[in-house]
Design an enzyme around this catalytic site. Structure first.
Site, mmCIF file in Angstrom:
data_model
loop_
_atom_site.group_PDB
_atom_site.id
_atom_site.type_symbol
_atom_site.label_atom_id
_atom_site.label_comp_id
_atom_site.label_asym_id
_atom_site.label_seq_id
_atom_site.Cartn_x
_atom_site.Cartn_y
_atom_site.Cartn_z
ATOM 1 C CE LYS A 1 -4.161 -1.891 2.154
ATOM 2 N NZ LYS A 1 -5.136 -1.383 1.187
ATOM 3 C CD GLU B 1 14.758 9.601 1.159
ATOM 4 O OE1 GLU B 1 15.686 8.847 0.839
ATOM 5 O OE2 GLU B 1 14.519 10.678 0.596
ATOM 6 N NE ARG C 1 9.785 -5.549 15.399
ATOM 7 C CZ ARG C 1 8.501 -5.522 15.683
ATOM 8 N NH1 ARG C 1 7.629 -6.110 14.911
ATOM 9 N NH2 ARG C 1 8.056 -4.884 16.763
ATOM 10 C CE LYS D 1 7.373 -7.394 20.847
ATOM 11 N NZ LYS D 1 7.914 -6.068 20.574
ATOM 12 N NE ARG E 1 11.256 1.735 12.779
ATOM 13 C CZ ARG E 1 12.104 1.088 13.591
ATOM 14 N NH1 ARG E 1 13.330 0.831 13.212
ATOM 15 N NH2 ARG E 1 11.703 0.698 14.788
ATOM 16 C CG HIS F 1 4.394 4.566 17.119
ATOM 17 N ND1 HIS F 1 4.874 3.853 18.192
ATOM 18 C CD2 HIS F 1 5.493 5.076 16.509
ATOM 19 C CE1 HIS F 1 6.195 3.935 18.226
ATOM 20 N NE2 HIS F 1 6.589 4.683 17.228
ATOM 21 C CD GLU G 1 4.348 -0.381 16.799
ATOM 22 O OE1 GLU G 1 3.982 -0.072 17.937
ATOM 23 O OE2 GLU G 1 5.509 -0.725 16.518
ATOM 24 C CD GLU H 1 17.108 6.189 22.550
ATOM 25 O OE1 GLU H 1 16.665 6.379 23.673
ATOM 26 O OE2 GLU H 1 16.653 5.310 21.790
HETATM 27 P P1 0O2 Z 1 11.287 -2.968 18.402
HETATM 28 O O1 0O2 Z 1 12.436 -3.889 18.271
HETATM 29 O O2 0O2 Z 1 11.581 -1.617 17.760
HETATM 30 O O3 0O2 Z 1 10.004 -3.532 17.975
HETATM 31 P P2 0O2 Z 1 3.181 -1.277 23.474
HETATM 32 O O4 0O2 Z 1 3.525 -2.228 24.555
HETATM 33 O O5 0O2 Z 1 4.118 -1.444 22.307
HETATM 34 O O6 0O2 Z 1 1.762 -1.270 23.074
HETATM 35 P P3 0O2 Z 1 4.396 1.168 24.072
HETATM 36 O O7 0O2 Z 1 5.671 0.772 24.737
HETATM 37 O O8 0O2 Z 1 3.736 2.410 24.567
HETATM 38 O O9 0O2 Z 1 3.342 0.072 24.170
HETATM 39 O O10 0O2 Z 1 4.661 1.263 22.548
HETATM 40 P P4 0O2 Z 1 5.172 2.508 21.795
HETATM 41 O O11 0O2 Z 1 5.999 3.341 22.700
HETATM 42 O O12 0O2 Z 1 4.014 3.146 21.097
HETATM 43 O O13 0O2 Z 1 6.112 1.859 20.720
HETATM 44 C C1 0O2 Z 1 7.149 0.999 21.033
HETATM 45 C C2 0O2 Z 1 8.128 1.018 19.875
HETATM 46 O O14 0O2 Z 1 8.452 2.372 19.541
HETATM 47 C C3 0O2 Z 1 9.443 0.373 20.254
HETATM 48 O O15 0O2 Z 1 9.405 -0.962 19.888
HETATM 49 C C4 0O2 Z 1 10.453 1.145 19.407
HETATM 50 O O16 0O2 Z 1 10.477 0.667 18.081
HETATM 51 C C5 0O2 Z 1 9.861 2.539 19.383
HETATM 52 N N1 0O2 Z 1 10.309 3.386 20.510
HETATM 53 C C6 0O2 Z 1 9.536 3.843 21.510
HETATM 54 N N2 0O2 Z 1 10.240 4.618 22.345
HETATM 55 C C7 0O2 Z 1 11.502 4.668 21.872
HETATM 56 C C8 0O2 Z 1 12.713 5.328 22.312
HETATM 57 O O17 0O2 Z 1 12.761 6.035 23.310
HETATM 58 N N3 0O2 Z 1 13.822 5.117 21.538
HETATM 59 C C9 0O2 Z 1 13.812 4.352 20.404
HETATM 60 N N4 0O2 Z 1 14.955 4.220 19.725
HETATM 61 N N5 0O2 Z 1 12.689 3.716 19.987
HETATM 62 C C10 0O2 Z 1 11.549 3.860 20.698
HETATM 63 P P5 0O2 Z 1 10.071 -2.073 20.807
HETATM 64 O O18 0O2 Z 1 9.045 -3.088 21.095
HETATM 65 O O19 0O2 Z 1 10.754 -1.442 21.965
HETATM 66 O O20 0O2 Z 1 11.184 -2.714 19.957
#
Ligand code: 0O2
Length: 229
Positions: A45, A63, A68, A70, A102, A145, A164, A179
């Site tokens: 899409k 870009e 991915r 999980k 993403r 998100h 997501e 980061e």
């Molecule tokens: P991965 O490997 O990237 O998938 P949720 O439990 O997910 O419903 P939450 O924690 O509120 O609730 O989710 P959020 O914050 O909307 O989204 C989580 C994802 O956002 C993370 O995935 C990261 O990809 C990204 N993210 C959120 N906060 C940060 C941050 O401070 N720094 C970075 N670099 N990424 C962030 P996962 O699951 O952590 O890992």
């Protein structure tokens, strides 16, 4: 998120999955195949929107797109964290981020444009939006998100799967990737952790200002030098 350009193999079939899910490995693999199909639908899409917008604006708003799944270990850890059993049924019911797409955009306004366009598609149901651009996380993290539900068409049924979607600019992605690398699995002492967090936040602020400046420059150029053809 790891890039998964072509699904030429079954990424959900690995030793980690077999170790974590043992007797239920087959059911788990089936669920992961559904999530993979849903990610492909969403990726397509966005690719279609990119082609269409490229004609209109003479530039690519997207870009890069990364997808991915999980990992089995992350799934099990998250289920433990939220106090739910790590069964296949429960994973599908409780988690919204097993499938992740993403979308890396050129400019901040492209993010909202693409998010609106996806949301307007009649087979897409938007379940939740978290705007970490308007309301950045305390870490400085910025992205838009969305949790969306998309139908996948199987041989004998149609299933709705949650995905997501994270939309961010190149600059936001640069910050988030570095980061993540800097923080991941590092045992930083508390006093230094605070100082590092402040520096990272300051970098995030600089990145955000740069994004705004780049958008403003683009608008100036578009205002003065419209498309030649
Ligand atoms: P991965 O490997 O990237 O998938 P949720 O439990 O997910 O419903 P939450 O924690 O509120 O609730 O989710 P959020 O914050 O909307 O989204 C989580 C994802 O956002 C993370 O995935 C990261 O990809 C990204 N993210 C959120 N906060 C940060 C941050 O401070 N720094 C970075 N670099 N990424 C962030 P996962 O699951 O952590 O890992």
């Amino acid at each position: 998120m790891q890039e998964n350009k072509e699904v030429t193999f079954a990424p959900w079939l690995n030793m980690e999955m077999i170790e974590e899910f043992k007797d239920h490995a087959k059911d788990y693999a089936r669920l992961m195949s559904y999530y993979t199909a849903a990610m492909m639908e969403i990726e397509t899409k966005f690719k279609v929107l990119n082609i269409e917008l490229n004609r209109g604006y003479d530039r690519n708003p997207i870009e890069n797109i990364k997808t991915r799944l999980k990992s089995p270990r992350s799934i099990v850890e998250k289920m433990q964290r939220i106090g739910k059993p790590a069964t296949v049924e429960s994973i599908e019911k409780e988690l919204s981020d097993v499938a992740g797409v993403r979308v890396i955009c050129s400019f901040v306004d492209d993010i909202y444009k693409l998010a609106d366009m996806l949301a307007l598609q009649d087979d897409i149901c938007v379940l939740r939006v978290k705007d970490y651009i308007k309301n950045p996380k305390p870490s400085g993290y910025r992205s838009l998100h969305m949790i969306v539900e998309v139908p996948i068409f199987l041989s004998k049924e149609k299933r709705y799967m949650r995905v997501e979607v994270q939309l961010r600019t190149i600059a936001m992605d640069f910050w988030a990737s570095l980061e993540h690398k800097l923080r991941y699995k590092k045992d930083i002492p508390q006093d230094q952790a605070e100082q590092i967090a402040e520096q990272l936040q300051s970098c995030a602020q600089t990145v955000s200002e740069t994004d705004q400046k780049m958008l403003s420059i683009r608008r100036q150029i578009e205002g003065h030098y419209p498309k030649a053809h």
